[in-house]
Design an enzyme around this catalytic site. Structure first.
Site, PDB file in Angstrom:
ATOM      1  N   GLU A 175       0.794  -1.229   0.000  1.00 17.31           N
ATOM      2  CA  GLU A 175       0.000   0.000   0.000  1.00 17.31           C
ATOM      3  C   GLU A 175       0.832   1.288   0.000  1.00 17.31           C
ATOM      4  O   GLU A 175       0.849   2.027   0.988  1.00 17.31           O
ATOM      5  CB  GLU A 175      -0.968   0.012   1.197  1.00 17.31           C
ATOM      6  CG  GLU A 175      -1.963  -1.121   1.158  1.00 17.31           C
ATOM      7  CD  GLU A 175      -3.046  -1.016   2.240  1.00 17.31           C
ATOM      8  OE1 GLU A 175      -2.984  -0.086   3.072  1.00 17.31           O
ATOM      9  OE2 GLU A 175      -3.956  -1.855   2.243  1.00 17.31           O
ATOM     10  N   GLU A 369      -5.269  -8.616   0.694  1.00 12.61           N
ATOM     11  CA  GLU A 369      -5.947  -8.271   1.950  1.00 12.61           C
ATOM     12  C   GLU A 369      -7.419  -8.026   1.670  1.00 12.61           C
ATOM     13  O   GLU A 369      -7.774  -7.433   0.640  1.00 12.61           O
ATOM     14  CB  GLU A 369      -5.369  -6.994   2.584  1.00 12.61           C
ATOM     15  CG  GLU A 369      -4.021  -7.176   3.225  1.00 12.61           C
ATOM     16  CD  GLU A 369      -3.511  -5.894   3.904  1.00 12.61           C
ATOM     17  OE1 GLU A 369      -4.337  -5.039   4.310  1.00 12.61           O
ATOM     18  OE2 GLU A 369      -2.288  -5.768   4.016  1.00 12.61           O
TER      19      GLU A 369
HETATM   20  C1  FCB Z   1      -4.422  -2.107   5.547  1.00 15.25           C
HETATM   21  C2  FCB Z   1      -3.040  -2.491   6.041  1.00 15.25           C
HETATM   22  C3  FCB Z   1      -3.030  -3.617   7.050  1.00 15.25           C
HETATM   23  C4  FCB Z   1      -4.194  -3.545   8.008  1.00 15.25           C
HETATM   24  C5  FCB Z   1      -5.493  -3.327   7.277  1.00 15.25           C
HETATM   25  C6  FCB Z   1      -6.716  -3.266   8.162  1.00 15.25           C
HETATM   26  O1  FCB Z   1      -4.409  -0.806   5.077  1.00 15.25           O
HETATM   27  O2  FCB Z   1      -2.238  -2.880   4.950  1.00 15.25           O
HETATM   28  O3  FCB Z   1      -1.795  -3.604   7.709  1.00 15.25           O
HETATM   29  O4  FCB Z   1      -3.972  -2.630   8.981  1.00 15.25           O
HETATM   30  O5  FCB Z   1      -5.417  -2.153   6.512  1.00 15.25           O
END
Ligand code: FCB
Length: 485
Positions: A175, A369
């Protein structure tokens, strides 16, 4: 007949063979042991110990204590039944000052981890950089300094050399948007700066860091699969008058990171203040950043809906879009939100997957994620009945199936997160885990969602409804003794 299909197989959907089921974590969020065995300080140590930065003053000093519970955590993964585990390396544990001397015990910890994973049949997916920059590099300008990008290449080379025989899937950076946005524009994350000029420089250098890490990994491990993880934010205009705003935000938050990787250039319509100055973009940089990758890692949590609205007369569910008078972020009353205030919109994931497929010309995508925070609690019976997380997972996996139907090469899904952990500026109050962590004792307890997700991962089948596994016994918690601090 498979047990999932009992009571009616109608609507049960199968994922393609070879689809990878995983879960994710990151080093600072779970490891703790911040001064153990030669680890150097990171920007998150400094930031969390600065009063007023983190909810309730929480820090990652102990977190889930995963540094000392490696075997327990591998057992947790193994009991869950996932194919893969995405974790990150703490840069200052391996290179305490960011460069040069290696801290062997730190490297050994990751060696033990990847060996234990492979022995358990779990594929390690290693993220080289997930935000815990060595403080020593921050002291020299952090991501605003070009040299930091080169140092990330150095770290990647060290890791490839030490772990490359055990790890075949590598994520370069996590990110870049949040590094720049929260680290350098709003200051809500480490290093806590709010400076547009530094942010524009950091934008280029974090992407260059991806480029150098990719180059180092490619050179050392020609057959490894390598890609970045990004979190493009869907901006959806609900009326025609704000379509240009959605487009501007898309350049500002998404295309500024994706275009350099996919096309080798910054978007032409990017606002001048956010554009990395030409002087910082040296010959060869854009080639390095746009070098071929093997997959795109997509982190998806929520979309942003926009509509026309009066800033002086905001209605329920509206928030001004900074810099765009007359435009507001809007959450319709029928859309549920998580405790983070994030709208739950699985279709956003489907649409984003389809967009990525088009923009990347068919590159495989891992969902690196996806997950939700909930107000989980332990019942007197010792269970955690997080039905809202089960619903969230079910809805988003249906969206993945729709994207697969539309021809997107979705290669796998990593739920965030294996367990509750240190949620950055929110501290420990936001629980994202499939396992509940009692932060007093460090004990991990599977939630209802672990039971649900584990079943999906083991069978490759999504039941027709999120309630389909109701009535089955919850997985056993780790015995207290093995989990004691
Ligand atoms: C993302 C992050 C991860 C976690 C999630 C909820 O932005 O990459 O580390 O905190 O959010």
């Amino acid at each position: 007949m498979n047990s999932l299909m009992q009571g009616g197989s109608e609507g049960v959907r199968r994922f393609p063979d070879g689809f990878i089921w995983g879960v994710g974590t990151s080093s600072y969020q779970i490891e703790g042991a911040v001064s153990a065995e030669g680890r150097g300080p990171s920007i998150w140590d400094t930031f969390t110990h600065t009063p007023g930065r983190i909810n309730r003053g929480d820090t990652g000093d102990i977190a889930c204590d995963s540094y000392n519970r490696l075997e327990d955590d591998v057992r947790l993964l193994s009991d869950l039944g996932v194919d893969a585990y995405r974790f990150s390396v703490s840069w200052p544990r391996v290179l305490p000052t960011g460069s040069g001397a290696i801290n062997q015990p730190g490297l050994d910890y990751y060696r033990r981890l990847v060996e234990a994973l492979n022995e358990s049949g779990i594929r390690p997916v290693l993220t080289v950089y997930h935000w815990d920059l060595p403080q020593a590099l921050e002291d020299r300008g952090g991501w605003a300094n070009r040299d930091t990008a080169k140092r990330l290449g150095e770290l990647a080379a060290v890791l490839a050399d030490a772990l490359g025989d055990q790890v075949s899937t590598w994520v370069t950076i996590n990110e870049p948007l949040q590094t720049v946005q929260q680290g350098y524009r709003t200051g809500t994350h480490a290093p806590g700066l709010a400076d547009l000029e530094l942010a524009a420089a950091a934008t280029h250098h974090i992407l260059l860091g991806h480029g150098y890490a990719l180059q180092a990994l490619r050179a050392a491990l020609p057959s490894a699969a390598i890609g970045p993880a990004m979190d493009p934010q869907p901006f959806v205009a609900l009326d025609a008058a704000v379509e240009h705003v959605a487009l501007a935000l898309d350049a500002e938050y998404n295309r500024v990171y994706m275009d350099p990787v996919f096309r080798g250039s910054y978007p032409a319509d990017l606002d001048g203040d956010l554009r990395p100055p030409e002087a910082l973009i040296l010959d060869g940089d854009m080639e390095l950043i746009s070098a071929p990758i093997d997959f795109f890692g997509l982190n998806y949590y929520r979309p942003h809906h926009l509509r026309s609205g009066d800033w002086d007369d905001l209605r329920d569910g509206e928030r001004p879009v900074a810099g765009h008078p007359g435009a507001v972020y809007y959450v319709a009353p029928e859309i549920q939100c998580t405790v983070m205030g994030w709208p739950i919109v699985p279709n956003g994931l489907r649409d984003l997957l389809i967009r990525l497929h088009e923009e990347s010309r068919g590159l495989p995508v891992y969902i690196t994620e996806n997950g939700c925070a909930a107000d989980d609690y332990l019942t007197p019976e010792g269970t955690i009945d997080d039905q809202e997380r089960v619903d969230y997972i079910h809805g988003h996996l249906l969206a993945v199936l729709q994207a697969l139907d539309a021809g997107v090469q979705v290669a796998g899904y990593f739920h965030w997160s294996l367990m509750d952990n240190f949620e950055w500026a929110e501290g420990y109050r936001r629980r994202f885990g499939l396992h509940y962590v009692d932060f007093g004792t460090g004990r991990r307890i599977p939630k209802r969602s672990a039971h649900f997700y584990g079943r999906v991962a083991r069978t490759g089948e999504l039941p027709s409804s999120p309630a389909a596994l109701d009535g089955e016994p919850q997985a056993e918690a780790l015995p207290e003794a093995s989990a004691a601090v």
